[in-house]
Design an enzyme around this catalytic site. Structure first.
Site, short mmCIF file in Angstrom:
data_model
loop_
_atom_site.label_atom_id
_atom_site.label_comp_id
_atom_site.label_asym_id
_atom_site.label_seq_id
_atom_site.Cartn_x
_atom_site.Cartn_y
_atom_site.Cartn_z
N HIS A 19 -14.24 2.99 4.50
CA HIS A 19 -13.35 3.43 5.58
C HIS A 19 -14.15 3.88 6.80
O HIS A 19 -15.25 4.40 6.67
CB HIS A 19 -12.44 4.56 5.09
CG HIS A 19 -11.15 4.66 5.85
ND1 HIS A 19 -10.71 3.69 6.72
CD2 HIS A 19 -10.19 5.63 5.87
CE1 HIS A 19 -9.55 4.06 7.23
NE2 HIS A 19 -9.21 5.23 6.74
N TRP A 65 0.87 -1.18 0.00
CA TRP A 65 0.00 0.00 0.00
C TRP A 65 0.91 1.23 0.00
O TRP A 65 1.57 1.52 1.01
CB TRP A 65 -0.88 -0.04 1.25
CG TRP A 65 -1.65 1.21 1.60
CD1 TRP A 65 -1.62 1.87 2.81
CD2 TRP A 65 -2.64 1.90 0.81
NE1 TRP A 65 -2.49 2.93 2.79
CE2 TRP A 65 -3.13 2.97 1.57
CE3 TRP A 65 -3.13 1.72 -0.49
CZ2 TRP A 65 -4.09 3.87 1.10
CZ3 TRP A 65 -4.10 2.61 -0.97
CH2 TRP A 65 -4.57 3.66 -0.19
N ASP A 109 -2.01 4.94 -3.51
CA ASP A 109 -2.98 5.82 -2.87
C ASP A 109 -2.92 7.15 -3.60
O ASP A 109 -1.96 7.91 -3.44
CB ASP A 109 -2.59 5.99 -1.38
CG ASP A 109 -3.54 6.90 -0.62
OD1 ASP A 109 -4.55 7.34 -1.20
OD2 ASP A 109 -3.25 7.17 0.57
N ARG A 119 -13.07 4.48 -3.11
CA ARG A 119 -13.13 4.56 -1.65
C ARG A 119 -14.17 5.59 -1.24
O ARG A 119 -14.11 6.73 -1.67
CB ARG A 119 -11.75 4.96 -1.15
CG ARG A 119 -11.69 5.55 0.26
CD ARG A 119 -10.25 5.67 0.67
NE ARG A 119 -10.06 6.50 1.84
CZ ARG A 119 -8.86 6.73 2.39
NH1 ARG A 119 -7.77 6.17 1.86
NH2 ARG A 119 -8.74 7.51 3.45
N SER A 155 1.05 4.33 0.69
CA SER A 155 0.17 5.18 1.50
C SER A 155 0.50 6.67 1.43
O SER A 155 1.65 7.06 1.59
CB SER A 155 0.29 4.71 2.95
OG SER A 155 -0.09 5.72 3.86
N GLY A 156 -0.52 7.48 1.21
CA GLY A 156 -0.33 8.93 1.23
C GLY A 156 -0.01 9.43 2.63
O GLY A 156 0.77 10.38 2.81
N PHE A 157 -0.61 8.80 3.61
CA PHE A 157 -0.32 9.15 5.02
C PHE A 157 1.16 8.92 5.31
O PHE A 157 1.83 9.79 5.88
CB PHE A 157 -1.20 8.29 5.93
CG PHE A 157 -0.95 8.49 7.41
CD1 PHE A 157 -1.75 9.34 8.16
CD2 PHE A 157 0.08 7.81 8.05
CE1 PHE A 157 -1.51 9.51 9.53
CE2 PHE A 157 0.32 7.99 9.41
CZ PHE A 157 -0.48 8.83 10.15
N ASP A 210 -1.06 14.84 6.04
CA ASP A 210 -1.66 14.12 4.92
C ASP A 210 -2.88 14.91 4.45
O ASP A 210 -4.02 14.53 4.71
CB ASP A 210 -2.05 12.71 5.39
CG ASP A 210 -2.64 11.85 4.28
OD1 ASP A 210 -2.47 12.21 3.09
OD2 ASP A 210 -3.26 10.83 4.61
C1 SPV Z 1 -3.34 6.22 3.91
O1 SPV Z 1 -2.67 5.35 4.49
O2 SPV Z 1 -2.82 7.20 3.35
C2 SPV Z 1 -4.79 6.11 3.86
C3 SPV Z 1 -5.49 5.37 4.92
O3 SPV Z 1 -5.38 6.67 2.95
S1 SPV Z 1 -5.95 6.56 6.13
O4 SPV Z 1 -4.74 7.21 6.61
O5 SPV Z 1 -6.62 5.84 7.18
O6 SPV Z 1 -6.83 7.53 5.50
MG MG Z 2 -4.28 8.16 2.08
#
Ligand code: SPV
Ligand code: MG
Length: 291
Positions: A187, A44, A85, A156, A46-48, A58
């Protein structure tokens, strides 16, 4: 090509809802390589995590090309499917149509696109700015994604995150399937799995669900498999959080000890790090070509 294989593998894996695939978050090629070696089924991107790795929120602060670069770097390092993401798609359906092929070219097997307005805010933030685009607008974005790529397109919905209720979440999920989504990520930021369990049980959509149980960690992978609705479980941010703890601990010890000897046994060796850098491959090139 390898990418065709990963796209196909992910499509197939998503359908196996009695044994969901498990994706681990990554913020760079190193964390992705570790996740792949550990045995996760997918990465994944991930953007976070990416934002955190830049010590930034984020919230659409980083340019979309930062997402693209990390996806390219990860995809060229691991052979398991990489799920990019792409937040909101970095704009409207037109932006989606132009950015999606770039992610495919960068080696992603799938993208997740969320129905929030651009600029987005983190779903996990308490009192975050959670405004959604209309169902029609998001259907257009999904259709644009499908039309411009072979990748698995995961839609999503943030309806539960935005406190719009289960009915709205269900309506959006079904509308996104209608628009062509290959899977729906539902989510939730509730501290218990109840909200997600209820949604999953009611889900009659023609595509599998995807979940990110960060906020409700008590749910086990086995329990999710028993629902028979979820094809993919994403561990949303565990690579960067593990990295933070690891670094904090080592940094503290070094200053407290007044030297680096104390941490030698608890941090990765230089040899181990060489291996992760692909040192063996470089030696091979040296042997062949360096005169
Ligand atoms: C990420 O991991 O960037 C996500 C999941 O999009 S969340 O941080 O829960 O939005
Ligand atoms: Mg994200």
């Amino acid at each position: 090509s390898q990418q065709r294989t990963t796209i196909h593998a992910l499509h197939t894996a998503l359908k196996n809802t009695s044994k969901p695939s498990i994706a681990m978050s990554s913020h760079n090629a190193l964390s992705a390589k570790l996740a792949s070696q550990a045995g996760f089924n997918a990465i994944w991107a991930s953007g976070f995590e990416l934002s955190a790795s830049h010590a930034l929120p984020d919230a659409s602060i980083l340019p979309w090309t930062a997402h693209l670069d990390v996806v390219r770097s990860i995809s060229s390092t691991v052979s398991i499917p990489v799920i990019a993401d792409i937040d909101t798609g970095f704009g409207n359906a037109v932006n989606v149509a132009y950015t999606i092929p770039q992610f495919e070219q960068a080696g992603a097997a799938a993208v997740v696109i969320e129905d929030k307005t651009f600029p987005k805010d983190s779903s996990l933030r308490s009192q975050g700015r959670q405004k959604l685009v209309s169902i029609e607008e998001f259907q257009g974005k999904i259709a644009a994604a499908k039309a411009s790529s072979e990748m698995v397109i995961i839609a999503r919905t943030e309806a539960l995150i935005a406190d719009l209720g289960e009915e709205e979440a269900m309506k959006r999920g079904e509308a996104y399937v209608e628009a062509g989504a290959d899977a729906v990520l539902i989510h939730s930021k509730k501290k218990t799995p109840d909200e997600i369990l209820s949604f999953c049980r009611k889900w009659k959509g023609a595509v599998p669900l995807v979940i990110v149980p960060t906020a409700y960690p008590s749910i086990s992978f086995k329990e999710v498999g028993e629902l028979g609705k979820v094809g993919l479980i994403i561990c949303g941010n565990h690579a960067v959080r593990a990295a933070v703890s690891g670094m904090r601990g080592a940094f503290k010890s070094i200053l407290e000890d007044g030297g680096i000897a104390g941490v030698e046994g608890s941090i990765a060796s230089v040899e181990e790090t060489f291996e992760l850098q692909g040192d063996e491959e470089m030696r091979e090139i040296e042997r062949k070509f360096l005169r």
